[in-house]
Scaffold this motif. Structure first.
Motif, mmCIF file in Angstrom:
data_model
loop_
_atom_site.group_PDB
_atom_site.id
_atom_site.type_symbol
_atom_site.label_atom_id
_atom_site.label_comp_id
_atom_site.label_asym_id
_atom_site.label_seq_id
_atom_site.Cartn_x
_atom_site.Cartn_y
_atom_site.Cartn_z
ATOM 1 N N LYS A 20 -27.222 -69.536 -12.020
ATOM 2 C CA LYS A 20 -28.663 -69.271 -11.985
ATOM 3 C C LYS A 20 -28.965 -67.976 -11.239
ATOM 4 O O LYS A 20 -29.812 -67.189 -11.657
ATOM 5 C CB LYS A 20 -29.405 -70.426 -11.301
ATOM 6 N N ASP A 21 -28.258 -67.757 -10.122
ATOM 7 C CA ASP A 21 -28.498 -66.570 -9.287
ATOM 8 C C ASP A 21 -27.994 -65.289 -9.950
ATOM 9 O O ASP A 21 -28.484 -64.205 -9.645
ATOM 10 C CB ASP A 21 -27.831 -66.730 -7.921
ATOM 11 N N LYS A 22 -26.972 -65.407 -10.786
ATOM 12 C CA LYS A 22 -26.352 -64.285 -11.501
ATOM 13 C C LYS A 22 -25.543 -63.335 -10.614
ATOM 14 O O LYS A 22 -24.782 -62.522 -11.104
ATOM 15 C CB LYS A 22 -27.376 -63.487 -12.310
ATOM 16 N N GLN A 23 -25.725 -63.422 -9.307
ATOM 17 C CA GLN A 23 -24.964 -62.603 -8.364
ATOM 18 C C GLN A 23 -25.249 -63.123 -6.961
ATOM 19 O O GLN A 23 -26.336 -63.626 -6.693
ATOM 20 C CB GLN A 23 -25.377 -61.132 -8.463
ATOM 21 N N THR A 24 -24.258 -63.004 -6.066
ATOM 22 C CA THR A 24 -24.464 -63.407 -4.680
ATOM 23 C C THR A 24 -23.525 -62.632 -3.781
ATOM 24 O O THR A 24 -22.521 -62.089 -4.250
ATOM 25 C CB THR A 24 -24.237 -64.923 -4.497
ATOM 26 N N PHE A 25 -23.862 -62.572 -2.487
ATOM 27 C CA PHE A 25 -22.873 -62.065 -1.542
ATOM 28 C C PHE A 25 -22.156 -63.269 -0.959
ATOM 29 O O PHE A 25 -22.742 -64.323 -0.753
ATOM 30 C CB PHE A 25 -23.477 -61.135 -0.475
ATOM 31 N N TRP A 26 -20.843 -63.123 -0.775
ATOM 32 C CA TRP A 26 -20.005 -64.221 -0.320
ATOM 33 C C TRP A 26 -19.912 -64.160 1.194
ATOM 34 O O TRP A 26 -19.165 -63.394 1.757
ATOM 35 C CB TRP A 26 -18.620 -64.125 -0.971
ATOM 36 N N ASP A 27 -20.724 -64.995 1.860
ATOM 37 C CA ASP A 27 -20.827 -64.944 3.316
ATOM 38 C C ASP A 27 -20.248 -66.190 3.961
ATOM 39 O O ASP A 27 -19.773 -67.091 3.291
ATOM 40 C CB ASP A 27 -22.289 -64.762 3.727
ATOM 41 N N GLY A 28 -20.302 -66.201 5.283
ATOM 42 C CA GLY A 28 -19.877 -67.364 6.047
ATOM 43 C C GLY A 28 -18.394 -67.406 6.360
ATOM 44 O O GLY A 28 -17.926 -68.357 6.979
ATOM 45 N N TYR A 69 -18.765 -55.210 2.819
ATOM 46 C CA TYR A 69 -19.707 -54.580 3.745
ATOM 47 C C TYR A 69 -20.062 -55.603 4.815
ATOM 48 O O TYR A 69 -19.701 -56.790 4.703
ATOM 49 C CB TYR A 69 -20.951 -54.049 3.007
ATOM 50 N N GLN A 70 -20.743 -55.159 5.852
ATOM 51 C CA GLN A 70 -21.111 -56.025 6.980
ATOM 52 C C GLN A 70 -21.834 -57.279 6.501
ATOM 53 O O GLN A 70 -22.767 -57.189 5.710
ATOM 54 C CB GLN A 70 -22.000 -55.242 7.958
ATOM 55 N N ASP A 71 -21.403 -58.437 6.993
ATOM 56 C CA ASP A 71 -22.064 -59.706 6.668
ATOM 57 C C ASP A 71 -23.488 -59.682 7.229
ATOM 58 O O ASP A 71 -23.671 -59.597 8.442
ATOM 59 C CB ASP A 71 -21.263 -60.864 7.276
ATOM 60 N N PRO A 72 -24.511 -59.737 6.365
ATOM 61 C CA PRO A 72 -25.893 -59.649 6.836
ATOM 62 C C PRO A 72 -26.370 -60.889 7.593
ATOM 63 O O PRO A 72 -27.447 -60.861 8.186
ATOM 64 C CB PRO A 72 -26.706 -59.454 5.549
ATOM 65 N N THR A 73 -25.552 -61.950 7.618
ATOM 66 C CA THR A 73 -25.958 -63.162 8.327
ATOM 67 C C THR A 73 -25.522 -63.167 9.786
ATOM 68 O O THR A 73 -25.786 -64.135 10.495
ATOM 69 C CB THR A 73 -25.414 -64.426 7.624
ATOM 70 N N THR A 74 -24.839 -62.098 10.225
ATOM 71 C CA THR A 74 -24.386 -62.017 11.609
ATOM 72 C C THR A 74 -24.387 -60.564 12.079
ATOM 73 O O THR A 74 -24.246 -59.649 11.266
ATOM 74 C CB THR A 74 -22.971 -62.618 11.777
ATOM 75 N N THR A 75 -24.519 -60.373 13.376
ATOM 76 C CA THR A 75 -24.420 -59.026 13.946
ATOM 77 C C THR A 75 -22.988 -58.719 14.384
ATOM 78 O O THR A 75 -22.694 -57.602 14.802
ATOM 79 C CB THR A 75 -25.366 -58.872 15.151
ATOM 80 N N ASP A 76 -22.112 -59.689 14.284
ATOM 81 C CA ASP A 76 -20.714 -59.516 14.661
ATOM 82 C C ASP A 76 -20.022 -58.654 13.606
ATOM 83 O O ASP A 76 -19.881 -59.069 12.449
ATOM 84 C CB ASP A 76 -20.035 -60.877 14.773
ATOM 85 N N GLU A 77 -19.606 -57.470 13.996
ATOM 86 C CA GLU A 77 -19.044 -56.495 13.056
ATOM 87 C C GLU A 77 -17.694 -56.901 12.457
ATOM 88 O O GLU A 77 -17.216 -56.263 11.526
ATOM 89 C CB GLU A 77 -18.911 -55.138 13.734
ATOM 90 N N ARG A 78 -17.085 -57.947 12.969
ATOM 91 C CA ARG A 78 -15.781 -58.382 12.440
ATOM 92 C C ARG A 78 -15.890 -59.038 11.074
ATOM 93 O O ARG A 78 -14.907 -59.137 10.355
ATOM 94 C CB ARG A 78 -15.119 -59.370 13.401
ATOM 95 N N TRP A 79 -17.087 -59.499 10.701
ATOM 96 C CA TRP A 79 -17.235 -60.317 9.496
ATOM 97 C C TRP A 79 -17.905 -59.544 8.378
ATOM 98 O O TRP A 79 -18.869 -58.830 8.597
ATOM 99 C CB TRP A 79 -17.983 -61.606 9.830
ATOM 100 N N VAL A 80 -17.367 -59.726 7.177
ATOM 101 C CA VAL A 80 -17.817 -58.960 6.009
ATOM 102 C C VAL A 80 -18.125 -59.897 4.844
ATOM 103 O O VAL A 80 -17.776 -61.079 4.873
ATOM 104 C CB VAL A 80 -16.757 -57.920 5.584
ATOM 105 N N VAL A 81 -18.776 -59.346 3.836
ATOM 106 C CA VAL A 81 -19.055 -60.046 2.584
ATOM 107 C C VAL A 81 -18.683 -59.128 1.426
ATOM 108 O O VAL A 81 -18.522 -57.927 1.604
ATOM 109 C CB VAL A 81 -20.548 -60.446 2.455
ATOM 110 N N VAL A 82 -18.560 -59.713 0.248
ATOM 111 C CA VAL A 82 -18.474 -58.963 -1.005
ATOM 112 C C VAL A 82 -19.520 -59.553 -1.928
ATOM 113 O O VAL A 82 -19.962 -60.692 -1.733
ATOM 114 C CB VAL A 82 -17.080 -59.040 -1.670
#
Length: 135
Positions: A20-28, A69-82
């Motif tokens: 349904k979303d057709k695209q998402t960033f993979w976070d968490g 790129y930087q995971d937008p759900t956290t300010t911790d720079e160690r975590w990324v999303v695609v």
């Protein structure tokens, strides 16, 4: 091209919602090994979508549409999303039981490291799971 598998609990984010979303960033992702797999993903790489906990089965194929790129759900720079987009729903879901029983799939991280949420696959492993899902 590289190949991966990502896991999601269907009650948190299902394949149907992804379609349904057709695209998402993979976070968490909060595991270094899984994060390293996200960082290795390149645009166009193919990704198997696995429902964990409920179902325990590969249900579809996605592709990487934006590299890490930087995971937008956290300010911790160690975590990324695609960013991922769905490509195709498998005709027949491929269960964990089927994967564990297949001699060609004995060494994949899904079998060896069951708690890992993002993992690389070889082309042969990816192709075998897709073939099993073709019905």
């Amino acid at each position: 091209m590289n190949y991966f598998l990502v896991k999601s609990e269907p009650f948190k984010y299902s394949w149907q919602q992804f379609l349904k979303d057709k695209q998402t960033f993979w976070d968490g992702v909060r595991n270094y090994q899984a994060r390293n797999s996200l960082q290795a993903m390149k645009t166009g790489d193919l990704v198997l979508f696995y429902h964990s906990n409920e179902g325990k089965e590969v249900v579809g194929i996605a592709k990487v549409v934006k590299e890490y790129y930087q995971d937008p759900t956290t300010t911790d720079e160690r975590w990324v999303v695609v960013d991922l987009a769905p490509v195709e729903t498998l005709k027949k879901p491929v269960t964990l039981e089927t994967i564990k029983a297949d001699p060609l799939l004995q060494n994949i991280a899904l079998v060896r490291q069951g708690r890992l949420s993002v993992m690389p696959l070889t082309r042969e492993e990816f192709d075998r799971i897709v073939a099993l899902g073709a019905g």
